[in-house]
Design a protein around this motif. Structure first.
Motif, PDB file in Angstrom:
ATOM      1  N   THR A 218       1.295  39.020  73.469  1.00  0.00           N
ATOM      2  CA  THR A 218       1.806  39.428  72.161  1.00  0.00           C
ATOM      3  C   THR A 218       3.015  38.565  71.832  1.00  0.00           C
ATOM      4  O   THR A 218       3.956  38.484  72.623  1.00  0.00           O
ATOM      5  N   ILE A 219       2.984  37.934  70.659  1.00  0.00           N
ATOM      6  CA  ILE A 219       4.139  37.182  70.166  1.00  0.00           C
ATOM      7  C   ILE A 219       4.666  37.961  68.980  1.00  0.00           C
ATOM      8  O   ILE A 219       3.913  38.259  68.041  1.00  0.00           O
ATOM      9  N   ARG A 220       5.951  38.354  69.003  1.00  0.00           N
ATOM     10  CA  ARG A 220       6.493  39.161  67.908  1.00  0.00           C
ATOM     11  C   ARG A 220       7.804  38.562  67.427  1.00  0.00           C
ATOM     12  O   ARG A 220       8.624  38.108  68.221  1.00  0.00           O
ATOM     13  N   GLN A 221       7.981  38.572  66.111  1.00  0.00           N
ATOM     14  CA  GLN A 221       9.270  38.176  65.544  1.00  0.00           C
ATOM     15  C   GLN A 221       9.694  39.216  64.512  1.00  0.00           C
ATOM     16  O   GLN A 221       8.838  39.841  63.863  1.00  0.00           O
ATOM     17  N   ASP A 222      11.005  39.401  64.364  1.00  0.00           N
ATOM     18  CA  ASP A 222      11.553  40.381  63.421  1.00  0.00           C
ATOM     19  C   ASP A 222      12.678  39.759  62.617  1.00  0.00           C
ATOM     20  O   ASP A 222      13.632  39.238  63.194  1.00  0.00           O
ATOM     21  N   SER A 223      12.583  39.820  61.291  1.00  0.00           N
ATOM     22  CA  SER A 223      13.729  39.531  60.432  1.00  0.00           C
ATOM     23  C   SER A 223      14.265  40.880  59.980  1.00  0.00           C
ATOM     24  O   SER A 223      13.626  41.582  59.193  1.00  0.00           O
ATOM     25  N   PHE A 224      15.437  41.267  60.504  1.00  0.00           N
ATOM     26  CA  PHE A 224      16.027  42.569  60.161  1.00  0.00           C
ATOM     27  C   PHE A 224      16.880  42.474  58.900  1.00  0.00           C
ATOM     28  O   PHE A 224      17.267  43.486  58.327  1.00  0.00           O
ATOM     29  N   ASP A 225      17.198  41.223  58.506  1.00  0.00           N
ATOM     30  CA  ASP A 225      18.123  41.011  57.386  1.00  0.00           C
ATOM     31  C   ASP A 225      17.730  39.685  56.716  1.00  0.00           C
ATOM     32  O   ASP A 225      17.360  38.735  57.425  1.00  0.00           O
ATOM     33  N   ARG A 226      17.854  39.610  55.392  1.00  0.00           N
ATOM     34  CA  ARG A 226      17.493  38.351  54.697  1.00  0.00           C
ATOM     35  C   ARG A 226      18.447  37.215  55.059  1.00  0.00           C
ATOM     36  O   ARG A 226      18.146  36.045  54.808  1.00  0.00           O
ATOM     37  N   ALA A 227      19.577  37.544  55.670  1.00  0.00           N
ATOM     38  CA  ALA A 227      20.482  36.486  56.162  1.00  0.00           C
ATOM     39  C   ALA A 227      19.748  35.592  57.156  1.00  0.00           C
ATOM     40  O   ALA A 227      20.086  34.407  57.302  1.00  0.00           O
ATOM     41  N   SER A 228      18.723  36.125  57.828  1.00  0.00           N
ATOM     42  CA  SER A 228      17.999  35.335  58.842  1.00  0.00           C
ATOM     43  C   SER A 228      17.285  34.127  58.227  1.00  0.00           C
ATOM     44  O   SER A 228      16.981  33.167  58.935  1.00  0.00           O
TER      45      SER A 228
END
Ligand SMILES: NC(=O)C1=CN([C@@H]2O[C@H](COP(=O)(O)OP(=O)(O)OC[C@H]3O[C@@H](n4cnc5c(N)ncnc54)[C@H](OP(=O)(O)O)[C@@H]3O)[C@@H](O)[C@H]2O)C=CC1
Ligand SMILES: O=C(O)C1=N[C@H](C(=O)O)C[C@H](O)C1
Length: 257
Positions: A218-228
């Motif tokens: 499993t490859i997972r990525q998360d953008s928690f904020d648009r600053a990313s």
């Protein structure tokens, strides 16, 4: 304004990504925000009148291609984060660039990135590398409920890259005995199933699932904020000026290809 400062216009400036981009450009060394352009404005005239060297488009799929043609006709380079691009729309931009850039060494550039987040770009790159080694592959994208398009541009780009790697490796389609209820199996992007979740509280997330007998990656990525997304957007703004023609994907700028 000193000659080394890059004047930047933002199209879709009142939107979620546009407003974040305006703030990031205002804070960035060597960039100056010269125009906030939004729905109802004449994009070409506003870009030309502002003197922008680069225009960033974060609008909606229905208008982004027309905006890019208007930006190019106004004499500016374009950085595009908006979704909705397909082979045909990209080809029309290449034709336009070829016409404008003929005989010029310092021609205009367009950089389209389905995702400017480093975690997302790396996830897509790793997924493309892993794809040839697994019998099964599926993509799950998870977003805020205000998103108007599904599946996400990132998920489409990811699935297309997985499909291309599987085809190069001569893999058969992922095994799937489904006979009914196909609507529950997600969208088919080049033969790869893509599932879209819309949930209050989310920003932008993607999971790429690979399976073999007895194992899973499993490859997972998360953008928690648009600053990313902002380091990637600013990098693209700086880079597009020296990249005539069309570039699709930040992975090319980051030397990940
Ligand atoms: N590549 C990346 O890293 C990322 C890409 N995205 C993509 O960026 C796009 C924008 O997302 P988001 O900011 O959340 O969306 P929003 O709906 O918040 O913003 C879109 C903005 O564009 C404006 N707009 C609509 N039509 C035009 C037009 N013809 N000319 C100029 N402006 C116009 C809208 O105005 P109005 O509301 O008045 O219609 C709105 O202000 C989406 O396609 C999204 O998928 C998002 C995040 C990251
Ligand atoms: O609409 C969004 O929010 C996002 N859109 C892009 C996409 O469709 O891939 C990038 C990121 O996922 C956020």
């Amino acid at each position: 304004m000193s000659s080394s400062v890059v004047p930047v216009a933002v199209v879709g400036a009142a939107g979620r990504m546009g407003a974040t981009t305006c703030a990031a450009v205002e804070e960035a060394d060597g960039l100056e925000l010269v125009a906030r352009i939004d729905a109802g404005d004449d994009v070409g005239a506003a870009v030309r009148d502002s003197g922008a060297l680069v225009a960033v488009d974060f609008t909606v799929p229905a208008v982004t291609e027309a905006n890019v043609h208007a930006i190019l006709d106004a004499g500016a380079h374009a950085v595009v984060g908006t979704t909705g691009w397909d082979e045909a729309s990209r080809s029309r931009v290449v034709e336009h660039l070829d016409r404008l850039n003929a005989g010029r060494e310092d021609g205009l550039g367009v950089l389209i990135a389905p995702n400017f987040g480093l975690s997302a770009v790396l996830a897509m790159t790793f997924a493309a590398k892993a794809a040839r080694y697994f019998e099964s592959a599926e993509v799950v994208e998870l977003h805020h409920p205000n998103k108007v398009d599904a599946p996400s541009g990132t998920a489409r780009h990811t699935a297309a890259a997985i499909a291309a790697a599987r085809a190069d490796a001569g893999l058969a389609p992922s095994p799937d005995a489904t006979e009914s209820g196909w609507e529950a199996r997600g969208a088919d992007v080049d033969g790869v199933r893509v599932h879209a979740v819309r949930l209050r509280g989310l920003v932008a997330h993607e999971e790429i699932l690979f399976g073999n007998v007895g194992e899973q990656l499993t490859i997972r990525q998360d953008s928690f904020d648009r600053a990313s997304f902002m380091p990637g957007v600013l990098l693209a703004v700086r880079e597009v000026v020296g990249r005539p023609g069309l570039t699709v994907g930040l992975e090319h700028v980051l030397d990940l290809t």
